[in-house]
Enzyme design. Structure first.
Site, PDB file in Angstrom:
ATOM      1  N   HIS A  52       0.840  -1.195   0.000  1.00 51.44           N
ATOM      2  CA  HIS A  52       0.000   0.000   0.000  1.00 51.44           C
ATOM      3  C   HIS A  52       0.877   1.246   0.000  1.00 51.44           C
ATOM      4  O   HIS A  52       2.103   1.148   0.085  1.00 51.44           O
ATOM      5  CB  HIS A  52      -0.980   0.008   1.180  1.00 51.44           C
ATOM      6  CG  HIS A  52      -0.364   0.079   2.536  1.00 51.44           C
ATOM      7  ND1 HIS A  52       0.390  -0.931   3.088  1.00 51.44           N
ATOM      8  CD2 HIS A  52      -0.397   1.059   3.487  1.00 51.44           C
ATOM      9  CE1 HIS A  52       0.784  -0.594   4.303  1.00 51.44           C
ATOM     10  NE2 HIS A  52       0.334   0.624   4.562  1.00 51.44           N
ATOM     11  N   HIS A  54       1.405   3.971   1.932  1.00 49.37           N
ATOM     12  CA  HIS A  54       1.937   4.742   3.054  1.00 49.37           C
ATOM     13  C   HIS A  54       3.464   4.807   3.009  1.00 49.37           C
ATOM     14  O   HIS A  54       4.131   3.818   2.687  1.00 49.37           O
ATOM     15  CB  HIS A  54       1.460   4.157   4.380  1.00 49.37           C
ATOM     16  CG  HIS A  54       0.019   4.449   4.654  1.00 49.37           C
ATOM     17  ND1 HIS A  54      -0.723   3.753   5.591  1.00 49.37           N
ATOM     18  CD2 HIS A  54      -0.832   5.368   4.117  1.00 49.37           C
ATOM     19  CE1 HIS A  54      -1.957   4.232   5.615  1.00 49.37           C
ATOM     20  NE2 HIS A  54      -2.043   5.212   4.736  1.00 49.37           N
ATOM     21  N   ASP A  56       5.837   4.828   5.112  1.00 46.65           N
ATOM     22  CA  ASP A  56       6.674   3.915   5.887  1.00 46.65           C
ATOM     23  C   ASP A  56       6.738   2.528   5.254  1.00 46.65           C
ATOM     24  O   ASP A  56       7.429   1.636   5.772  1.00 46.65           O
ATOM     25  CB  ASP A  56       6.211   3.833   7.350  1.00 46.65           C
ATOM     26  CG  ASP A  56       4.820   3.262   7.510  1.00 46.65           C
ATOM     27  OD1 ASP A  56       3.947   3.530   6.665  1.00 46.65           O
ATOM     28  OD2 ASP A  56       4.583   2.536   8.502  1.00 46.65           O
ATOM     29  N   HIS A  57       6.062   2.360   4.120  1.00 41.36           N
ATOM     30  CA  HIS A  57       6.139   1.099   3.368  1.00 41.36           C
ATOM     31  C   HIS A  57       6.771   1.279   1.988  1.00 41.36           C
ATOM     32  O   HIS A  57       7.206   0.291   1.397  1.00 41.36           O
ATOM     33  CB  HIS A  57       4.743   0.486   3.216  1.00 41.36           C
ATOM     34  CG  HIS A  57       4.200  -0.045   4.505  1.00 41.36           C
ATOM     35  ND1 HIS A  57       4.108  -1.394   4.785  1.00 41.36           N
ATOM     36  CD2 HIS A  57       3.747   0.589   5.607  1.00 41.36           C
ATOM     37  CE1 HIS A  57       3.604  -1.563   6.004  1.00 41.36           C
ATOM     38  NE2 HIS A  57       3.387  -0.366   6.520  1.00 41.36           N
ATOM     39  N   HIS A 109      -7.612  -0.772   5.504  1.00 43.16           N
ATOM     40  CA  HIS A 109      -6.584   0.148   6.012  1.00 43.16           C
ATOM     41  C   HIS A 109      -6.415   1.291   5.015  1.00 43.16           C
ATOM     42  O   HIS A 109      -6.402   2.468   5.381  1.00 43.16           O
ATOM     43  CB  HIS A 109      -5.280  -0.614   6.217  1.00 43.16           C
ATOM     44  CG  HIS A 109      -4.142   0.206   6.726  1.00 43.16           C
ATOM     45  ND1 HIS A 109      -4.127   0.774   7.977  1.00 43.16           N
ATOM     46  CD2 HIS A 109      -2.959   0.550   6.137  1.00 43.16           C
ATOM     47  CE1 HIS A 109      -2.992   1.435   8.146  1.00 43.16           C
ATOM     48  NE2 HIS A 109      -2.274   1.323   7.047  1.00 43.16           N
ATOM     49  N   ASP A 126      -0.406  -3.860   6.356  1.00 46.36           N
ATOM     50  CA  ASP A 126      -1.042  -3.328   7.563  1.00 46.36           C
ATOM     51  C   ASP A 126      -2.508  -3.739   7.659  1.00 46.36           C
ATOM     52  O   ASP A 126      -3.303  -3.043   8.300  1.00 46.36           O
ATOM     53  CB  ASP A 126      -0.939  -1.796   7.586  1.00 46.36           C
ATOM     54  CG  ASP A 126       0.457  -1.315   7.921  1.00 46.36           C
ATOM     55  OD1 ASP A 126       1.344  -2.161   8.155  1.00 46.36           O
ATOM     56  OD2 ASP A 126       0.676  -0.084   7.931  1.00 46.36           O
TER      57      ASP A 126
END
Length: 254
Positions: A52, A54, A56-57, A109, A126
């Site tokens: 996904h 975000h 932090d990914h 999410h 997540d």
């Protein structure tokens, strides 16, 4: 194949699945540093899988492509992931040399979240955590529950690889919800033992999650009763039970 979580940031995991020569799939590299460090020890990325959008990914993707410009990047069809070279969606198959993964759409999410399943492993991002699930930033309770239901049908010995080390805090919440669950008590002790020596609590089998994760157990009497007590009203619809449980977890402090 060797499955290894690379710690990133405060509690993220970048997952790698490598063959005997060190060639590896890399999943959700939120930062490049841990992957570059692993490369110094012999890891050679062959593809990036992104669950996904975000940061932090995906935040490390650009730097990894600067180092390995020919790396294919498999990601959901979402313009918020501009580095993708191959867009994937539900029912697609990712094949790179000896690696093969099925793509599962798991919105909740985020609206475009996917998971990757193959080689006995589930990269759940997540969506599913050990003893928990992700917050719903873009999806509805019905969507998230449908996604979790779908993951729960995978083989019991599937190794669940989550995007964060949230197991200890999730266990504290799960025990409040389902205090008489013996399997949950065993899993919590296992988590506490692992974290006391800074070991990852992941991967974890899907069988363990089915037994202890309250978000996979909304149909049980114990979880439904706990959610109803906390909500102050009798809940019979399973989506309502899940939504109440998720709201409860959002405000929970161990």
């Amino acid at each position: 194949m060797r499955l290894q979580p690379l710690p990133a940031f405060e509690d993220n995991y970048i997952w790698t699945l490598s063959d005997a020569t060190g060639r590896a799939i890399v999943v959700d590299p939120g930062e490049a540093g841990p992957v570059l460090a692993a490369a110094e020890d012999g890891l050679t990325p062959v593809a990036l899988l992104l669950t996904h959008h975000h940061d932090d990914h995906i935040g490390g993707v650009a730097a990894l492509l600067a180092h390995w410009p020919d790396l294919p990047v498999f990601a959901p069809a979402d313009p918020r992931i501009p580095q993708a070279t191959v867009r994937v969606g539900d029912g697609d198959t990712v094949e790179i040399d000896a690696w093969r993964f099925d793509v599962l759409a798991v919105p909740g999410h985020t609206s475009s979240h996917v998971a990757f399943q193959g080689h006995g492993v589930l990269f759940s991002g997540d969506t599913l955590f050990s003893l928990g699930c992700g917050r719903m930033f873009e999806g509805t309770p019905a969507q998230m529950l449908t996604s979790l239901d779908r993951l729960a049908t995978l083989p019991a010995d599937t190794q669940v690889c989550c995007g964060h080390e949230y197991s200890r805090s999730n266990a504290a919440f799960a025990r409040v919800v389902d205090p008489d669950n013996a399997a949950l008590r065993r899993r919590e002790q296992e988590i506490l033992d692992m974290r006391s020596v800074s070991r990852p609590t992941l991967p974890v089998t899907l069988a363990s999650e089915r037994d202890g994760n309250p978000f996979l157990r909304v149909d049980t009497d114990a979880v439904r009763a706990a959610a109803s007590r906390h909500a102050g009203t009798a809940l019979t619809d399973r989506v309502d039970v899940f939504a109440a449980l998720r709201r409860w977890k959002d405000g929970f402090r161990a």
